[in-house]
Scaffold this motif. Sequence first.
Motif, short mmCIF file in Angstrom:
data_model
loop_
_atom_site.label_atom_id
_atom_site.label_comp_id
_atom_site.label_asym_id
_atom_site.label_seq_id
_atom_site.Cartn_x
_atom_site.Cartn_y
_atom_site.Cartn_z
N ILE A 28 -65.73 -38.31 -49.00
CA ILE A 28 -66.20 -37.52 -50.14
C ILE A 28 -67.72 -37.61 -50.24
N VAL A 29 -68.35 -36.47 -50.52
CA VAL A 29 -69.79 -36.45 -50.75
C VAL A 29 -70.08 -35.48 -51.89
N ALA A 30 -71.05 -35.82 -52.73
CA ALA A 30 -71.41 -34.97 -53.87
C ALA A 30 -72.17 -33.73 -53.40
N LEU A 31 -72.05 -32.67 -54.18
CA LEU A 31 -72.81 -31.43 -53.91
C LEU A 31 -74.22 -31.60 -54.46
N GLU A 32 -75.06 -32.25 -53.68
CA GLU A 32 -76.41 -32.54 -54.15
C GLU A 32 -77.48 -31.83 -53.34
N GLN A 33 -77.08 -31.02 -52.37
CA GLN A 33 -78.03 -30.28 -51.55
C GLN A 33 -77.94 -28.79 -51.88
N ASP A 34 -78.91 -28.03 -51.41
CA ASP A 34 -78.99 -26.61 -51.77
C ASP A 34 -78.00 -25.74 -51.00
N THR A 35 -77.53 -26.22 -49.86
CA THR A 35 -76.66 -25.43 -49.01
C THR A 35 -75.43 -26.24 -48.60
N LEU A 36 -74.39 -25.54 -48.16
CA LEU A 36 -73.21 -26.23 -47.62
C LEU A 36 -73.58 -27.04 -46.39
N ALA A 37 -74.42 -26.45 -45.53
CA ALA A 37 -74.85 -27.18 -44.33
C ALA A 37 -75.55 -28.48 -44.71
N GLY A 38 -76.43 -28.41 -45.71
CA GLY A 38 -77.14 -29.61 -46.15
C GLY A 38 -76.21 -30.66 -46.71
N CYS A 39 -75.20 -30.24 -47.47
CA CYS A 39 -74.22 -31.18 -48.04
C CYS A 39 -73.42 -31.86 -46.94
N LEU A 40 -73.03 -31.11 -45.93
CA LEU A 40 -72.26 -31.69 -44.84
C LEU A 40 -73.12 -32.63 -44.00
N GLU A 41 -74.38 -32.28 -43.80
CA GLU A 41 -75.29 -33.18 -43.09
C GLU A 41 -75.44 -34.49 -43.87
N HIS A 42 -75.55 -34.38 -45.18
CA HIS A 42 -75.67 -35.57 -46.03
C HIS A 42 -74.42 -36.43 -45.93
N TYR A 43 -73.25 -35.80 -45.80
CA TYR A 43 -72.00 -36.54 -45.63
C TYR A 43 -72.06 -37.40 -44.38
N PHE A 44 -72.51 -36.84 -43.27
CA PHE A 44 -72.59 -37.61 -42.03
C PHE A 44 -73.59 -38.75 -42.15
N MET A 45 -74.71 -38.50 -42.83
CA MET A 45 -75.71 -39.55 -43.00
C MET A 45 -75.19 -40.65 -43.93
N GLN A 46 -74.54 -40.25 -45.01
CA GLN A 46 -74.04 -41.21 -45.99
C GLN A 46 -72.93 -42.09 -45.42
#
Length: 307
Positions: free
Chosen positions: A146-164
């Motif tokens: 699970i990752v929060a919707l904290e980025q401006d785009t879906l791509a950014g949110c998914l990238e953040h998921y991998f980093m997190q």
Amino acid sequence: MPARSLEPTMTKMFTDHLQRFLFDDTDVRGEIVSLEQTWRHVQDRHHYPDVIAMRLGELLSAAALLTATLKLDGIMTIEVRGAGPVTLLMAESSPGNGDLEQQLRGIARWDEDAELSQDMSLAELLGNGQIVITLDPRNGKRYQGIVALEQDTLAGCLEHYFMQSEQLPTRLWLAADGERSAGLLLQQLPQSDTQDADAWPRLSMLADTVTSEELLTLEAEPLLFRLFNEEQTRVFTPVPVAFGCTCSRERFAQALGRIDPDELRSIVEEQGQIDTHCHFCNTHYAFTAADVESLIESPEAPSPTVH
């Protein structure tokens, strides 16, 4: 899977496919997906407002790209859950195995009374929300991230998921319109001493120059040549992708079998039968009073067949 060096070609490929590639002597691999018929099948089953369709199309391409990075015999689901006018964007994928193509499906749920505009941002559409990624193998334990919707785009949110989640560094570029959905993925693999240490930032910077128009209109190899013509890029045989649903009468019967028998009989008494339908493909399944009694008396028996 055989691979060959990238050449400046304009060869037309079949429309719905996923192209894997890698860069020689680096720790970076990538994928490009292009969806046309698959995306059309999803839209034909539901009439989405344009701004929602665009986000769902992006999510569908993301599901195809991420599924192709996994060794999974089962189903991967990406759910974007929100508290705004849009409450759900969902894409589901069954990986291809052997000669079978990867199969995709997707749905969205929204407040049909809400006022939507084409320029609404992800935050305006979904409000406070989260992305839930579920891996459901046929054999083995279910995994959910699970990752929060904290980025401006879906791509950014998914990238953040991998980093997190401390997984492999991953970049995504996604695009969709009424005709096509497409995406590009780069992923950094564990590095060895013999590989190009600067490859990841360099290749990411080159990929950042891609436009939505290029993703939606260029074939995979011309796009790769435009972005990475000074790199040693190796491409693999493209693999097909298609719309496909896993629903069946038997699966709906199994779901009904988990409901209290008195509740099932009450629904039949009130409505005459139990009507169900698949949210992905809109297929309708009806269970008569006799069907329901059969399910209650013999829950392990095959689902009654409609003749």
